[in-house]
Design an enzyme around this catalytic site. Structure first.
Site, short mmCIF file in Angstrom:
data_model
loop_
_atom_site.label_atom_id
_atom_site.label_comp_id
_atom_site.label_asym_id
_atom_site.label_seq_id
_atom_site.Cartn_x
_atom_site.Cartn_y
_atom_site.Cartn_z
N HIS A 31 -2.79 -3.17 6.18
CA HIS A 31 -3.83 -2.64 7.08
C HIS A 31 -3.26 -2.69 8.50
CE1 HIS A 31 -7.66 -1.57 8.62
NE2 HIS A 31 -8.36 -2.66 8.39
N HIS A 45 -1.77 6.80 2.70
CA HIS A 45 -3.06 6.30 3.18
C HIS A 45 -4.05 6.40 2.03
CE1 HIS A 45 -6.61 5.86 5.71
NE2 HIS A 45 -5.79 5.30 6.58
N ASP A 77 0.26 4.41 11.87
CA ASP A 77 1.14 3.29 12.20
C ASP A 77 2.61 3.66 12.27
OD1 ASP A 77 -0.80 1.24 12.43
OD2 ASP A 77 -1.10 1.44 10.28
C1 LIG Z 1 -1.79 2.65 2.53
C2 LIG Z 1 -1.56 2.38 1.04
C3 LIG Z 1 -1.80 0.90 0.77
C4 LIG Z 1 -2.54 3.24 0.23
O1 LIG Z 1 -2.28 2.98 -1.08
P1 LIG Z 1 -3.19 3.47 -2.32
O2 LIG Z 1 -4.18 4.47 -1.88
O3 LIG Z 1 -3.70 2.25 -3.00
O4 LIG Z 1 -2.13 4.23 -3.18
P2 LIG Z 1 -1.25 3.62 -4.36
O5 LIG Z 1 -0.70 2.30 -3.97
O6 LIG Z 1 -2.05 3.72 -5.61
O7 LIG Z 1 -0.06 4.66 -4.42
C5 LIG Z 1 -0.09 5.92 -5.12
C6 LIG Z 1 1.35 6.29 -5.46
O8 LIG Z 1 2.09 6.56 -4.27
C7 LIG Z 1 3.16 5.60 -4.11
N1 LIG Z 1 3.14 5.17 -2.71
C8 LIG Z 1 2.04 4.95 -1.93
N2 LIG Z 1 2.42 4.65 -0.69
C9 LIG Z 1 3.77 4.66 -0.69
C10 LIG Z 1 4.73 4.44 0.32
N3 LIG Z 1 4.36 4.12 1.56
N4 LIG Z 1 6.03 4.53 -0.02
C11 LIG Z 1 6.39 4.86 -1.26
N5 LIG Z 1 5.55 5.10 -2.27
C12 LIG Z 1 4.24 5.00 -1.97
C13 LIG Z 1 2.82 4.47 -5.05
O9 LIG Z 1 3.98 3.78 -5.47
C14 LIG Z 1 2.13 5.19 -6.16
O10 LIG Z 1 3.12 5.83 -6.95
P3 LIG Z 1 2.96 5.92 -8.56
O11 LIG Z 1 1.75 6.78 -8.76
O12 LIG Z 1 4.24 6.51 -9.01
O13 LIG Z 1 2.75 4.51 -9.01
C15 LIG Z 1 -0.10 2.76 0.64
O14 LIG Z 1 0.13 4.15 0.84
C16 LIG Z 1 0.93 1.92 1.37
O15 LIG Z 1 1.24 0.82 0.93
N6 LIG Z 1 1.51 2.46 2.50
C17 LIG Z 1 2.44 1.71 3.26
C18 LIG Z 1 1.70 0.72 4.16
C19 LIG Z 1 1.02 1.40 5.31
O16 LIG Z 1 1.62 2.22 6.00
N7 LIG Z 1 -0.24 1.03 5.57
C20 LIG Z 1 -1.00 1.52 6.71
C21 LIG Z 1 -2.18 2.30 6.30
S1 LIG Z 1 -2.96 2.96 7.74
#
Ligand SMILES: CC(C)(COP(=O)(O)OP(=O)(O)OC[C@H]1O[C@@H](n2cnc3c(N)ncnc32)[C@H](O)[C@@H]1OP(=O)(O)O)[C@@H](O)C(=O)NCCC(=O)NCCS
Length: 430
Positions: free
Chosen positions: A269, A308, A364
């Site tokens: 987050h 996201h 971010d």
């Molecule tokens: C923000 C976040 C937690 C949202 O996650 P989510 O909605 O729960 O999505 P998931 O974790 O289910 O990811 C869906 C798919 O995309 C992939 N993915 C998601 N974010 C990714 C990233 N930043 N880099 C690489 N792969 C990513 C996952 O591995 C998953 O792949 P799969 O379907 O092959 O398993 C996630 O995108 C993330 O960890 N981003 C990096 C951290 C970040 O920048 N956070 C700030 C948010 S404002």
């Protein structure tokens, strides 16, 4: 949007019974599922870890269309607000629902400004932290401690009282944040200067040295103001959900904000921009980017600042931030990590792995680079997020308190543990 009279028909194949569940504003009430029994006194529940498809409230504050990359506060597009408003004007809009008149804004700014000083005992509390204490830990502790200075704040159903605590929270968060920063450097605290703007004063409290009057650089002051606008609210995100959840047991707002700030602290987050910078430093050079992308695609780590939960398109805030970055770099010099970030973005946006999963840069991805160029250490990044988000937390908290639909937040669980069994004496356990 379905009509108010629409229903969802559910046929229970176990019993042949048919149920008509009303659909209102595109939602069914989870409690309407209760009539579909799984035992004499238990009804069906919906199972939704992480709230992937559950609305916890009805809200009039922020609208997001994640597929189209739209963000609006009280109906106004974020692009227009970021271009035309100040942070305090945005704060007024978010808290009150309408843009302020000149007189209303002057009054609001006056109250926020005149609540920026903190009690000297809070300063002593900060003195008690180690010099290397993470400023977010200091912020969480000190904002929570404010509840002991304003015991009256527990009268949360008194609108005038809530307003007073709102001025205090919005006014004091930058002071707590700046004091935490100065403490980490062993510098004397720089007190608020009421002649300056909200962000100009924050820069004064962070960076003033021996000069009699601190003069903020107008480009940095406005850049920070826009960054604050972009972070002011984001509907039901993790920390806002924490704010509403804690607030639902009806403590004072300082305690709820401390909990919300703690929720913001994590790398998924508010800690993401710090994670972005660490990632960029780890990559180290532009030509190492393809190798790093391959590692991410192979399942080792994530591309921080990408993806996201809601946006499945370019985060509209990231677009605005990219423009600010250029203005800040013109004043402060180019951040050497920018080259790596641009290359990462270029490759990722053209790579099937990221395209298929709709992973785009989020707010971010660039904000950390800007903060770093302004001379702020990574530890301060979540703190810089918490200051403006306090406005969103308070607005959402107030909306929750006066919403007759809301109750103590208490989710259900699906119990999969051991069935009832008799206690085994220690001497009989192997
Ligand atoms: C923000 C976040 C937690 C949202 O996650 P989510 O909605 O729960 O999505 P998931 O974790 O289910 O990811 C869906 C798919 O995309 C992939 N993915 C998601 N974010 C990714 C990233 N930043 N880099 C690489 N792969 C990513 C996952 O591995 C998953 O792949 P799969 O379907 O092959 O398993 C996630 O995108 C993330 O960890 N981003 C990096 C951290 C970040 O920048 N956070 C700030 C948010 S404002």
């Amino acid at each position: 949007m379905p009509m108010a009279s629409e229903t969802l028909t559910i046929i229970d194949n176990r019993t042949g019974k048919q149920y008509e569940i009303p659909i209102k504003n595109g939602a069914i009430k989870a409690t309407d599922l209760f009539q579909i029994k799984i035992s004499e006194d238990e009804g069906i529940v919906s199972y939704d870890p992480g709230f992937m498809n559950t609305a916890s409230c009805q809200s009039k504050i922020t609208y997001i269309d994640g597929d189209k990359g739209i963000l609006r506060y009280r109906g106004y597009p974020i692009e227009q607000i970021a271009e035309k408003a100040t942070f305090l004007e945005t704060a007024y809009l978010i808290l009150n629902g309408e843009l302020p008149t000149r007189a209303q804004l002057d009054d609001f700014s006056h109250h926020v400004t005149f609540h920026s000083i903190i009690h000297e005992n809070i300063k002593k509390l900060i003195d008690g932290f180690h010099h290397d204490a993470h400023p977010m830990g200091v912020l969480v502790s000190t904002v929570g401690a404010l509840s002991t200075f304003y015991p009256n704040a527990k009268k949360i159903f008194d609108a005038q009282n809530r307003r007073e605590q709102t001025y205090r929270l919005v006014g004091k968060m930058p002071t707590l944040a700046a004091f935490a920063y100065r403490h980490s450097l062993g510098l004397p605290y720089s007190y608020p200067d009421n002649d300056l703007s909200y962000t100009g004063n924050f820069l004064n409290m962070l960076f003033k040295m021996t000069e009699l009057k601190y003069k903020p650089n107008p480009v940095l002051e406005r850049a920070l103001d826009i960054l604050f606008i972009l972070h002011a609210d984001h509907e039901q995100n993790c920390s806002t959900n924490a704010m509403r959840g804690i607030g639902s047991s009806q403590p004072d707002p300082y305690s709820s904000v401390a909990g919300a700030a703690a929720a913001l602290y994590g790398p998924l987050h508010g800690g993401a921009n710090e994670a972005v910078l660490r990632m960029l430093m780890e990559i180290g050079a532009k030509n190492k980017v393809p190798e790093f992308i391959e590692k991410v695609k192979g399942g080792s780590g994530r591309l921080m600042g990408f993806g996201h939960r809601v946006y499945k398109n370019y985060d509209p805030r990231a677009r605005i931030i990219k423009q600010i970055a250029d203005q800040v770099f013109d004043v402060m010099g180019k951040n050497p990590l920018l080259e790596i970030a641009l290359e990462l973005e270029r490759i990722a946006l053209n790579d099937d792995y990221f395209i298929k999963r709709k992973l785009y840069p989020n707010v971010d991805f660039y904000s950390g680079l800007i903060y770093q160029s302004m001379g702020l250490p990574m530890d301060m990044f979540p703190v810089l997020f918490a200051i403006p988000r306090t406005v969103g937390w308070v607005a959402q908290w107030e909306e929750m308190l006066i919403d007759p639909d809301q109750k103590l937040a208490r989710p259900k669980q699906i119990y999969l543990g051991a069935p009832a069994r008799d206690f085994v004496e220690m001497s009989k356990r192997n």
